[in-house]
Design an enzyme around this catalytic site. Structure first.
Site, PDB file in Angstrom:
ATOM      1  N   CYS A 286       0.812  -1.225   0.000  1.00  0.00           N
ATOM      2  CA  CYS A 286       0.000   0.000   0.000  1.00  0.00           C
ATOM      3  C   CYS A 286       0.841   1.269   0.000  1.00  0.00           C
ATOM      4  O   CYS A 286       0.328   2.345  -0.271  1.00  0.00           O
ATOM      5  CB  CYS A 286      -0.958   0.005   1.187  1.00  0.00           C
ATOM      6  SG  CYS A 286      -0.132   0.162   2.774  1.00  0.00           S
TER       7      CYS A 286
ATOM      8  N   ASP B  99       2.322   2.653   2.656  1.00  0.00           N
ATOM      9  CA  ASP B  99       2.332   3.356   3.935  1.00  0.00           C
ATOM     10  C   ASP B  99       3.682   3.194   4.624  1.00  0.00           C
ATOM     11  O   ASP B  99       4.271   2.119   4.612  1.00  0.00           O
ATOM     12  CB  ASP B  99       1.250   2.808   4.875  1.00  0.00           C
ATOM     13  CG  ASP B  99      -0.162   3.079   4.377  1.00  0.00           C
ATOM     14  OD1 ASP B  99      -0.344   3.994   3.564  1.00  0.00           O
ATOM     15  OD2 ASP B  99      -1.080   2.367   4.828  1.00  0.00           O
TER      16      ASP B  99
ATOM     17  N   CYS C 234      -2.362   6.740   3.939  1.00  0.00           N
ATOM     18  CA  CYS C 234      -3.781   7.096   3.841  1.00  0.00           C
ATOM     19  C   CYS C 234      -4.297   7.609   5.187  1.00  0.00           C
ATOM     20  O   CYS C 234      -3.588   7.598   6.194  1.00  0.00           O
ATOM     21  CB  CYS C 234      -4.574   5.868   3.400  1.00  0.00           C
ATOM     22  SG  CYS C 234      -4.568   4.526   4.610  1.00  0.00           S
TER      23      CYS C 234
ATOM     24  N   CYS D  33      -3.299  -1.151   8.472  1.00  0.00           N
ATOM     25  CA  CYS D  33      -2.794   0.104   9.040  1.00  0.00           C
ATOM     26  C   CYS D  33      -2.598  -0.027  10.551  1.00  0.00           C
ATOM     27  O   CYS D  33      -1.613   0.466  11.105  1.00  0.00           O
ATOM     28  CB  CYS D  33      -3.749   1.252   8.738  1.00  0.00           C
ATOM     29  SG  CYS D  33      -3.901   1.638   6.980  1.00  0.00           S
TER      30      CYS D  33
END
Length: 143
Positions: free
Chosen positions: A33, A35, A59, A103
């Site tokens: 992703c 991150d 995000c 996350c």
């Protein structure tokens, strides 16, 4: 889709920034992703986390989970902070969509990577990042 708490921690993140001369720094990332989370800890002589800051590239959920993780460990001992789980972060945020659970895992791992870094600096043996799957930048394993 997102709870009010997630939106609040995204729009008004707590403990953003860096700590100069931090006692510990942990960085983790997710290549899928994109991150990246970096956690900074200031730890006193009683092993209490006096201050914690984070920098996250990612995000809204990544920012919210980083923010919440800092809130959950600030004022705790290092041992207490090591018990932080991604589930605790999710619960504190009143939930996350299934596709954003990773996350919360990154937030937990950023805290653990920072504590591993602290132990390494102190010469304390540990196996904190033993289950690391290769996305942390601070553990001692060769990835």
């Amino acid at each position: 889709m997102y709870s009010e708490k997630v939106m609040d921690h995204f729009a008004n993140p707590r403990n953003v920034g860096e700590i100069e001369n931090a006692d510990a720094v942990g960085e983790v990332g997710n290549a899928v992703c994109g991150d990246i989370m970096k956690m900074y800890l200031k730890i006193n002589d009683d092993n209490v986390i006096e201050d914690v800051k984070f920098k996250t590239f990612g995000c809204g959920a990544a920012i919210a989970t980083s923010s919440m993780a800092t809130e959950l460990i600030k004022g705790k001992t290092v041992d207490e902070a090591l018990k932080l789980t991604n589930k605790a972060v999710i619960e504190a945020l009143d939930g996350l969509p299934p596709q954003k659970i990773h996350c919360s895992v990154l937030a937990e791992e950023a805290v653990k990577a920072a504590i591993a870094n602290y132990y390494d600096k102190k010469g304390i043996k540990h196996d904190i990042m033993e289950n690391c799957d290769g996305h942390c930048a601070t553990c001692q394993k060769k990835h």
